[in-house]
Design an enzyme around this catalytic site. Structure first.
Site, PDB file in Angstrom:
ATOM      1  CB  THR A   1      -0.922   0.011   1.236  1.00  0.00           C
ATOM      2  OG1 THR A   1      -1.653  -1.213   1.275  1.00  0.00           O
ATOM      3  CG2 THR A   1      -1.886   1.172   1.191  1.00  0.00           C
TER       4      THR A   1
ATOM      5  CB  ILE B   1       5.022  -5.192   6.961  1.00  0.00           C
ATOM      6  CG1 ILE B   1       5.526  -6.635   6.792  1.00  0.00           C
ATOM      7  CG2 ILE B   1       5.134  -4.432   5.635  1.00  0.00           C
ATOM      8  CD1 ILE B   1       4.747  -7.462   5.780  1.00  0.00           C
TER       9      ILE B   1
ATOM     10  CE  LYS C   1       1.235  -4.486   6.509  1.00  0.00           C
ATOM     11  NZ  LYS C   1       1.476  -3.654   5.291  1.00  0.00           N
TER      12      LYS C   1
END
Length: 293
Positions: free
Chosen positions: A47, A206, A164
């Site tokens: 993203t 992350i 995630k």
């Protein structure tokens, strides 16, 4: 595989010229800055990398550049998610010869599938993808939460290595942490919650902030992993203002304003995103001026 993806992964931003083409010299500068911060791995076209606005060929060009530049120094994860299961399977065939540690795949958005639909989607990807999969639960963007029971069912698949988790629900994360298989990774998808998720047994994060302050953030993560929670908590508290600033005008607009102040790349983001305001840039200047004193 689990060992090399433990710690701090950085969701790499994509520097751009004013005409919205990729600024590869600045991307090289950003990679060097991140690597110098002793992070553990790089995530390409997540993203933060503005993945929705690049064509498939552009994504592969960016991936190739990063892999060539790193030359094996750090593991690389590539973002390939979406709401068309069969299209993702076709695209994944182009990745078979790339040296990837894993593929990060966001849960299907817009379609709003049932939990059974999410399970079938990922099982089909797991059967077909040439690299291990990290699930990505981010309901603020997909309008569909992947429940803990769904994650735990998918954890049984041999080609799905972790999740995630960016739901913001620590109770959901704890349920995953307490009931997952030993080889299934729980990775924070939220910089501000990484400390809490690591404390409950998660393997790392992350990160967005890792683009901007890789050394400082990696130190916090590594300290938490070593169970020095008193020190890690202080580091985390010191960074809390940065977590807030990074979300102030959206990701990655706020991030790129900070990177511009640090001389790494311009604040340009690609439409439909909008460049950070001058006020945001000034806020970053004040923060870093105070930090550098």
């Amino acid at each position: 595989m689990k060992a090399e993806l433990k710690g701090t992964g950085v969701a790499l931003a994509t520097p751009m010229h004013a005409n919205y083409t990729v600024d590869y010299p600045s991307l090289e500068k950003l990679l060097n800055h991140i690597i110098a911060g002793n992070v553990d791995y790089i995530v390409v076209q997540g993203t933060t990398g503005e993945s929705p606005v690049f064509s498939w060929s552009e994504k592969l060009d960016i991936l190739s550049f990063v892999l060539d530049h790193l030359n094996g120094k750090k593991p690389v994860v590539f973002g390939l998610g979406g709401n068309n299961t069969f299209d993702l399977i076709e695209k994944s065939k182009d990745l078979k010869d790339f040296d990837l540690a894993a593929i990060l795949s966001a849960s299907p958005y817009y379609n709003k599938p049932s939990q059974e639909g999410i399970i079938r989607h990922y099982q089909m990807l797991g059967d077909a993808f040439p690299h291990p999969i990290i699930l990505y639960n981010v309901p603020s963007r997909t309008a569909s939460n992947m429940e803990a029971t769904t994650t735990l069912e998918l954890a049984k698949h041999p080609n799905i290595l972790g999740i995630k988790e960016a739901s913001g629900d620590l109770d959901q994360c704890r349920e995953i942490a307490d009931h997952r298989p030993n080889d299934f990774m729980l990775i924070s998808g939220d910089d501000a919650l990484a400390y809490d998720i690591i404390k409950m047994g998660g393997e790392g994060v992350i990160s967005v902030i890792g683009n901007l302050m890789p050394a400082e953030y990696t130190t916090m993560v590594n300290t938490a992993i070593k169970d020095d929670h008193a020190t890690a908590s202080k580091f985390n508290d010191d960074l809390s203002i940065v977590y807030d600033m990074l979300s102030e005008e959206g990701n990655p607009s706020s991030l790129k304003a900070g990177l511009e102040v640090r001389g790494i790349c311009a604040r340009t983001v690609k439409p439909p995103l909008y460049d950070a305001s001058d006020a945001m840039v000034e806020k970053w200047k004040r923060y870093f001026d105070a930090l550098d004193q």
